[in-house]
Design a protein around this motif. Sequence first.
Motif, mmCIF file in Angstrom:
data_model
loop_
_atom_site.group_PDB
_atom_site.id
_atom_site.type_symbol
_atom_site.label_atom_id
_atom_site.label_comp_id
_atom_site.label_asym_id
_atom_site.label_seq_id
_atom_site.Cartn_x
_atom_site.Cartn_y
_atom_site.Cartn_z
ATOM 1 N N VAL A 294 0.781 -0.978 0.067
ATOM 2 C CA VAL A 294 -0.008 -0.127 0.020
ATOM 3 C C VAL A 294 0.712 1.282 -0.035
ATOM 4 C CG1 VAL A 294 -1.830 1.401 1.334
ATOM 5 C CG2 VAL A 294 -2.098 -1.174 1.217
ATOM 6 N N SER A 295 0.469 2.415 -0.773
ATOM 7 C CA SER A 295 1.188 3.529 -0.828
ATOM 8 C C SER A 295 0.900 4.351 0.212
ATOM 9 C CB SER A 295 1.146 4.158 -2.135
ATOM 10 O OG SER A 295 1.687 5.510 -2.274
ATOM 11 N N VAL A 296 1.877 4.886 0.939
ATOM 12 C CA VAL A 296 1.578 5.775 2.257
ATOM 13 C C VAL A 296 2.741 6.692 2.534
ATOM 14 C CG1 VAL A 296 0.094 4.014 3.560
ATOM 15 C CG2 VAL A 296 2.588 4.160 3.882
ATOM 16 N N PRO A 297 2.585 7.845 1.341
ATOM 17 C CA PRO A 297 3.730 8.771 1.157
ATOM 18 C C PRO A 297 3.846 9.648 2.303
ATOM 19 C CG PRO A 297 1.941 9.097 -0.453
ATOM 20 C CD PRO A 297 1.879 7.737 0.064
ATOM 21 N N GLN A 298 2.551 9.874 2.772
ATOM 22 C CA GLN A 298 2.243 10.861 3.919
ATOM 23 C C GLN A 298 3.105 10.295 5.176
ATOM 24 O OE1 GLN A 298 1.975 14.264 4.631
ATOM 25 N NE2 GLN A 298 1.547 14.616 2.216
ATOM 26 N N TYR A 299 2.649 9.191 5.633
ATOM 27 C CA TYR A 299 3.002 8.263 6.649
ATOM 28 C C TYR A 299 4.321 8.057 6.645
ATOM 29 C CZ TYR A 299 -0.441 7.161 9.832
ATOM 30 O OH TYR A 299 -1.644 7.085 10.950
ATOM 31 N N GLU A 300 4.988 7.772 5.500
ATOM 32 C CA GLU A 300 6.663 7.484 5.301
ATOM 33 C C GLU A 300 7.359 8.917 5.563
ATOM 34 O OE1 GLU A 300 6.997 6.027 1.387
ATOM 35 O OE2 GLU A 300 6.632 4.041 1.875
ATOM 36 N N GLN A 301 6.836 9.908 4.869
ATOM 37 C CA GLN A 301 7.381 10.998 5.312
ATOM 38 C C GLN A 301 7.423 11.889 6.783
ATOM 39 O OE1 GLN A 301 5.470 14.902 4.044
ATOM 40 N NE2 GLN A 301 7.165 15.506 2.962
ATOM 41 N N VAL A 302 6.174 11.524 7.448
ATOM 42 C CA VAL A 302 6.226 12.171 8.812
ATOM 43 C C VAL A 302 7.098 11.112 9.818
ATOM 44 C CG1 VAL A 302 4.793 12.090 10.839
ATOM 45 C CG2 VAL A 302 3.858 13.089 8.493
ATOM 46 N N TYR A 303 7.245 9.645 9.340
ATOM 47 C CA TYR A 303 7.880 8.732 10.031
ATOM 48 C C TYR A 303 9.374 8.989 9.990
ATOM 49 C CZ TYR A 303 9.690 4.305 11.418
ATOM 50 O OH TYR A 303 10.324 3.066 12.238
ATOM 51 N N HIS A 304 9.762 9.432 8.752
ATOM 52 C CA HIS A 304 11.130 9.473 8.644
ATOM 53 C C HIS A 304 11.607 10.545 9.199
ATOM 54 C CE1 HIS A 304 14.926 9.785 6.199
ATOM 55 N NE2 HIS A 304 14.635 10.734 5.879
ATOM 56 N N LYS A 305 10.731 11.791 9.289
ATOM 57 C CA LYS A 305 11.349 13.085 9.921
ATOM 58 C C LYS A 305 11.372 12.902 11.303
ATOM 59 C CE LYS A 305 9.857 16.419 6.507
ATOM 60 N NZ LYS A 305 8.878 17.486 5.905
ATOM 61 N N LEU A 306 10.230 12.197 11.978
ATOM 62 C CA LEU A 306 10.188 11.903 13.517
ATOM 63 C C LEU A 306 11.235 10.974 14.061
ATOM 64 C CD1 LEU A 306 6.406 11.800 14.074
ATOM 65 C CD2 LEU A 306 7.801 13.464 14.629
#
Length: 310
Positions: A294-306
């Motif tokens: 499943v594509s979750v670009p927002q979650y990936e971005q937020v998780y990576h930054k946090l």
Amino acid sequence: MKKYRIAVVGIGGVGGYYGGLLANRFAKDENHEVVFIARGKHKELIAQQGLKLALDGEELVVRPSMVTDETAHIGHFDLVLFCVKSYSLQQVAEQMAPNIGPETVILPLLNGAESIAYLQQRFPEAQVLWGCVYIIASIKEPGVVQVQGQYNRLIWGNPELPEQTLQRISTLFDEAGINHEHYGQEVKSKVWEKFSFISPVASLTSLTHQTMGQIVEQPELAAQLQQLMQELVQVAHAKGIPLPDDIIKRNLAVVERMQRGVTSSMERDFAQGKDTELENLTGYVVREAQKYGVSVPQYEQVYHKLKGGC
């Protein structure tokens, strides 16, 4: 008659409230034993003067059958409520391993869904329930747990467990005065309904350090929150967990109704440099999305930054 033994692991807001109600009803009952697993000054004060529950309009002092931080030699339990933060679960589960057997029912009351899967894998011989709570409660000071408002719900169930076992727990909660909802096949969806709210909210407030009011008042952040909710729903569907068609609309309506200065407990933990539930509330969605394609670009971005990425 064999005593029915209950352990409440973690006497914070959740464990303090539900453990307190169980102890209030059963700690002096010769057919039951209620044991609090706590530590530090909190444990010492509970042992000395009982646990004080500061409720709306009243204070209740409860004394468990035992309060301890050493569990290796106190035998098996019939029911174990895990009420710790997710980042402490693995350590606490190992501590409790000698106390859990095939007859033990485990009820996780942690944020998210990953902890349930972990306990099922760690204790395959035990009987693990799905569960979550809606409650505003916290440790006010050592020995004191404060509960705000009357909106306290405990959701639980597992249709694969014997009916007699489920009925025993339902009766236990009824007698303790616990507001609970027992579900069959729908219990996973009910847990994910809560997760579909707390995960996006915790993730975005932690990233931005903005309150609920600030998020809904900024179109870009409001859209980002909605996108996170949509991505999580897609992951749930990929896992075969149905959610209501209007769950995103419902969740956004809750955000709108919340007090403008409210944030999330994960955001406060990040702000104070404490351990956080990032892996359980944000990372889990990313990992499950990868597993199910499943594509979750927002979650990936937020998780990576946090996580501390660029």
